[in-house]
Scaffold this motif. Sequence first.
Motif, short mmCIF file in Angstrom:
data_model
loop_
_atom_site.label_atom_id
_atom_site.label_comp_id
_atom_site.label_asym_id
_atom_site.label_seq_id
_atom_site.Cartn_x
_atom_site.Cartn_y
_atom_site.Cartn_z
N ALA A 128 0.84 -1.20 0.00
CA ALA A 128 0.00 0.00 0.00
C ALA A 128 0.87 1.25 0.00
O ALA A 128 0.59 2.22 -0.72
CB ALA A 128 -0.93 0.00 1.21
N PHE A 142 0.49 7.99 1.75
CA PHE A 142 0.46 6.95 2.77
C PHE A 142 0.53 7.58 4.16
O PHE A 142 -0.24 7.23 5.06
CB PHE A 142 1.61 5.97 2.57
N TRP A 182 -7.94 0.95 5.25
CA TRP A 182 -8.05 1.12 3.80
C TRP A 182 -8.85 2.37 3.45
O TRP A 182 -8.53 3.08 2.50
CB TRP A 182 -8.69 -0.10 3.14
N LEU A 194 -6.64 5.42 3.94
CA LEU A 194 -5.65 5.51 2.86
C LEU A 194 -6.32 5.93 1.55
O LEU A 194 -5.77 6.72 0.78
CB LEU A 194 -4.91 4.19 2.70
N THR A 195 -7.52 5.42 1.29
CA THR A 195 -8.27 5.82 0.10
C THR A 195 -8.59 7.31 0.15
O THR A 195 -8.43 8.03 -0.84
CB THR A 195 -9.57 4.99 -0.03
N VAL A 222 -8.13 1.72 -2.15
CA VAL A 222 -7.14 0.87 -1.50
C VAL A 222 -7.78 -0.43 -1.01
O VAL A 222 -7.20 -1.50 -1.14
CB VAL A 222 -6.44 1.63 -0.34
N MET A 254 -6.37 -4.10 -1.85
CA MET A 254 -5.75 -4.87 -0.77
C MET A 254 -6.59 -6.04 -0.28
O MET A 254 -6.06 -7.01 0.24
CB MET A 254 -5.40 -3.95 0.40
#
Length: 179
Positions: A86, A95, A117, A120-121, A130, A134
Amino acid sequence: AAAAAAAATTTNHHVASFMEHFATDALYPDFKVWQQYAVDAMGAALRLDALRSSHAIQVPIAHAEEVEQVFDAISYCKGSTVVRMAHEVLGAERFRAGLKAYFERHKYANTDTADLWRALTDATGGDVDVGAIMSTWTEKMGYPYLAVVAETWAGDALTATLEQRWFLADGGGGGGGGG
């Protein structure tokens, strides 16, 4: 309650395992940590995840005593490898922004992998999903490989037909699956 705590703990361990290497590399780049990581954590993840006895790193937990079964080398090694993936996909800035948001949103609370996730998205402005990327690595056991099943040459041009297969150390696996 046990399932939520285990999901939070598992996700946090994956991030912590990645950050152990990330911080060491930032402080001591001459140690070449990522080269050793490829041999140690990533290598172990690939070796263990190629066994039929492997398991997904994100698994449902119904009872507290099941937590011990989740914390094994597959979980730690593959988990940190997925977090590193990621990081590489998003780049350091996005990140870092996603992790900062994740920690801020969930301080003093339990989380699950989807929360990480999602943060992070959000750090990508929604450009990269993400979780969609993932989940194929966290919710399935094993990992894929690509096989060339047909090739056609026309002069210097190659047209290849690829098939994704599930890699197994025993040579099994066949078509589809993996992740």
